[in-house]
Design a protein around this motif. Sequence first.
Motif, short mmCIF file in Angstrom:
data_model
loop_
_atom_site.label_atom_id
_atom_site.label_comp_id
_atom_site.label_asym_id
_atom_site.label_seq_id
_atom_site.Cartn_x
_atom_site.Cartn_y
_atom_site.Cartn_z
N LEU A 56 0.83 -1.21 0.00
CA LEU A 56 0.00 0.00 0.00
C LEU A 56 0.87 1.26 0.00
CD1 LEU A 56 -2.85 -1.02 2.47
CD2 LEU A 56 -3.09 -0.50 0.04
N ASN A 57 1.97 1.25 0.77
CA ASN A 57 2.90 2.38 0.77
C ASN A 57 3.39 2.67 -0.64
OD1 ASN A 57 2.78 2.39 3.59
ND2 ASN A 57 4.70 1.29 3.82
N GLU A 58 3.81 1.61 -1.31
CA GLU A 58 4.35 1.75 -2.65
C GLU A 58 3.27 2.20 -3.64
OE1 GLU A 58 5.93 -2.14 -3.21
OE2 GLU A 58 7.55 -1.82 -1.77
N ALA A 59 2.06 1.66 -3.48
CA ALA A 59 0.97 2.04 -4.38
C ALA A 59 0.62 3.52 -4.22
CB ALA A 59 -0.25 1.18 -4.10
N LEU A 60 0.59 4.01 -3.00
CA LEU A 60 0.30 5.42 -2.77
C LEU A 60 1.39 6.31 -3.38
CD1 LEU A 60 -1.12 5.32 0.86
CD2 LEU A 60 -2.36 5.87 -1.23
N ALA A 61 2.63 5.87 -3.31
CA ALA A 61 3.72 6.63 -3.94
C ALA A 61 3.54 6.64 -5.47
CB ALA A 61 5.07 6.04 -3.57
N ARG A 62 3.16 5.50 -6.03
CA ARG A 62 2.95 5.43 -7.48
C ARG A 62 1.82 6.35 -7.93
NH1 ARG A 62 3.25 -0.50 -6.87
NH2 ARG A 62 5.40 -1.05 -7.26
N ILE A 63 0.75 6.41 -7.12
CA ILE A 63 -0.38 7.29 -7.45
C ILE A 63 0.09 8.73 -7.60
CG2 ILE A 63 -2.50 8.30 -6.50
CD1 ILE A 63 -3.15 5.50 -5.38
N ARG A 64 1.06 9.11 -6.77
CA ARG A 64 1.60 10.47 -6.83
C ARG A 64 2.72 10.59 -7.87
NH1 ARG A 64 4.57 11.90 -3.34
NH2 ARG A 64 5.03 10.03 -2.19
N PHE A 65 3.01 9.52 -8.60
CA PHE A 65 4.09 9.49 -9.58
C PHE A 65 5.44 9.78 -8.93
CE2 PHE A 65 0.31 10.74 -12.06
CZ PHE A 65 0.23 9.62 -12.86
N SER A 66 5.61 9.27 -7.71
CA SER A 66 6.86 9.47 -6.98
C SER A 66 7.68 8.20 -7.03
CB SER A 66 6.56 9.84 -5.53
OG SER A 66 7.75 9.88 -4.77
N GLU A 67 8.99 8.35 -7.00
CA GLU A 67 9.87 7.19 -6.99
C GLU A 67 10.22 6.75 -5.58
OE1 GLU A 67 13.21 7.25 -9.55
OE2 GLU A 67 12.13 8.21 -11.18
N GLU A 68 9.88 7.54 -4.58
CA GLU A 68 10.17 7.19 -3.20
C GLU A 68 8.90 7.23 -2.36
OE1 GLU A 68 14.78 8.58 -2.58
OE2 GLU A 68 13.21 9.48 -1.38
N VAL A 69 8.87 6.35 -1.38
CA VAL A 69 7.78 6.34 -0.42
C VAL A 69 8.07 7.42 0.61
CG1 VAL A 69 6.64 4.97 1.36
CG2 VAL A 69 7.34 3.89 -0.78
N GLU A 70 7.10 8.27 0.85
CA GLU A 70 7.26 9.36 1.81
C GLU A 70 6.36 9.14 3.01
OE1 GLU A 70 6.57 12.98 -0.32
OE2 GLU A 70 8.19 12.59 -1.74
N LYS A 71 6.50 10.01 3.98
CA LYS A 71 5.76 9.88 5.24
C LYS A 71 4.26 9.77 4.99
CE LYS A 71 5.06 11.96 9.74
NZ LYS A 71 5.49 12.98 10.68
N LYS A 72 3.73 10.60 4.11
CA LYS A 72 2.29 10.58 3.87
C LYS A 72 1.84 9.26 3.24
CE LYS A 72 3.03 13.47 -0.18
NZ LYS A 72 2.73 14.78 -0.75
N ASP A 73 2.75 8.55 2.59
CA ASP A 73 2.43 7.24 2.01
C ASP A 73 2.42 6.14 3.06
OD1 ASP A 73 2.42 8.40 -0.57
OD2 ASP A 73 4.61 8.16 -0.69
N VAL A 74 3.02 6.38 4.20
CA VAL A 74 3.15 5.38 5.26
C VAL A 74 2.02 5.50 6.28
CG1 VAL A 74 4.61 4.57 7.15
CG2 VAL A 74 5.64 5.24 4.98
#
Length: 182
Positions: A56-74
């Motif tokens: 889920l962390n990784e999926a939320l990062a992908r939704i934002r088109f980010s290459e890194e998982v950030e605090k808001k994704d966790v």
Amino acid sequence: MAYDRLAEEERMRLKAEKLRIEAEKAKLAKNESDQRIMMLDVITATPRQLESVMRLNEALARIRFSEEVEKKDVVEPFRLLEVALKQSATDPATGTIDMDLITTGVSSSERMKRDNLVALTRNIIMERLQQGGPSIRMVELLEELKQRSEIAELHLNDLRNALGTLAGELLVDVRGDSVTRV
């Protein structure tokens, strides 16, 4: 892409959160002078659940088109996990999250209650009955258990389950309403 790895600051945040929880647990035990809290080491997430959180962390990062998982994704996946565990794994007797309730269908507190009842029943049988001697009626045994036990409500079905365990250990023989020591 770095979807499979948490950003370094998120790893540090998770470590800090774990240390904070341990400190709170120690503080609570110290303040209440209740050492049982320190002995309770209930696992609140299975590896499969943690892997799901990571996905889920990784999926939320992908939704934002980010290459890194950030605090808001966790934060959100852990919130979802906590809500799900509170709904499905809260022990009604203690009010705490107990993973045994999910994995076995029986909470740790219920298992301890059953084990204590079996031990007390064993003690009473060893004291009152001789091997191959006369039997005791279940109702009499239940009354003595109620007198000696700290369990608030004790039912005949609880006694039958305890006697079933003792019969499996070849300590007693149960026939109808009579219990005989083997």
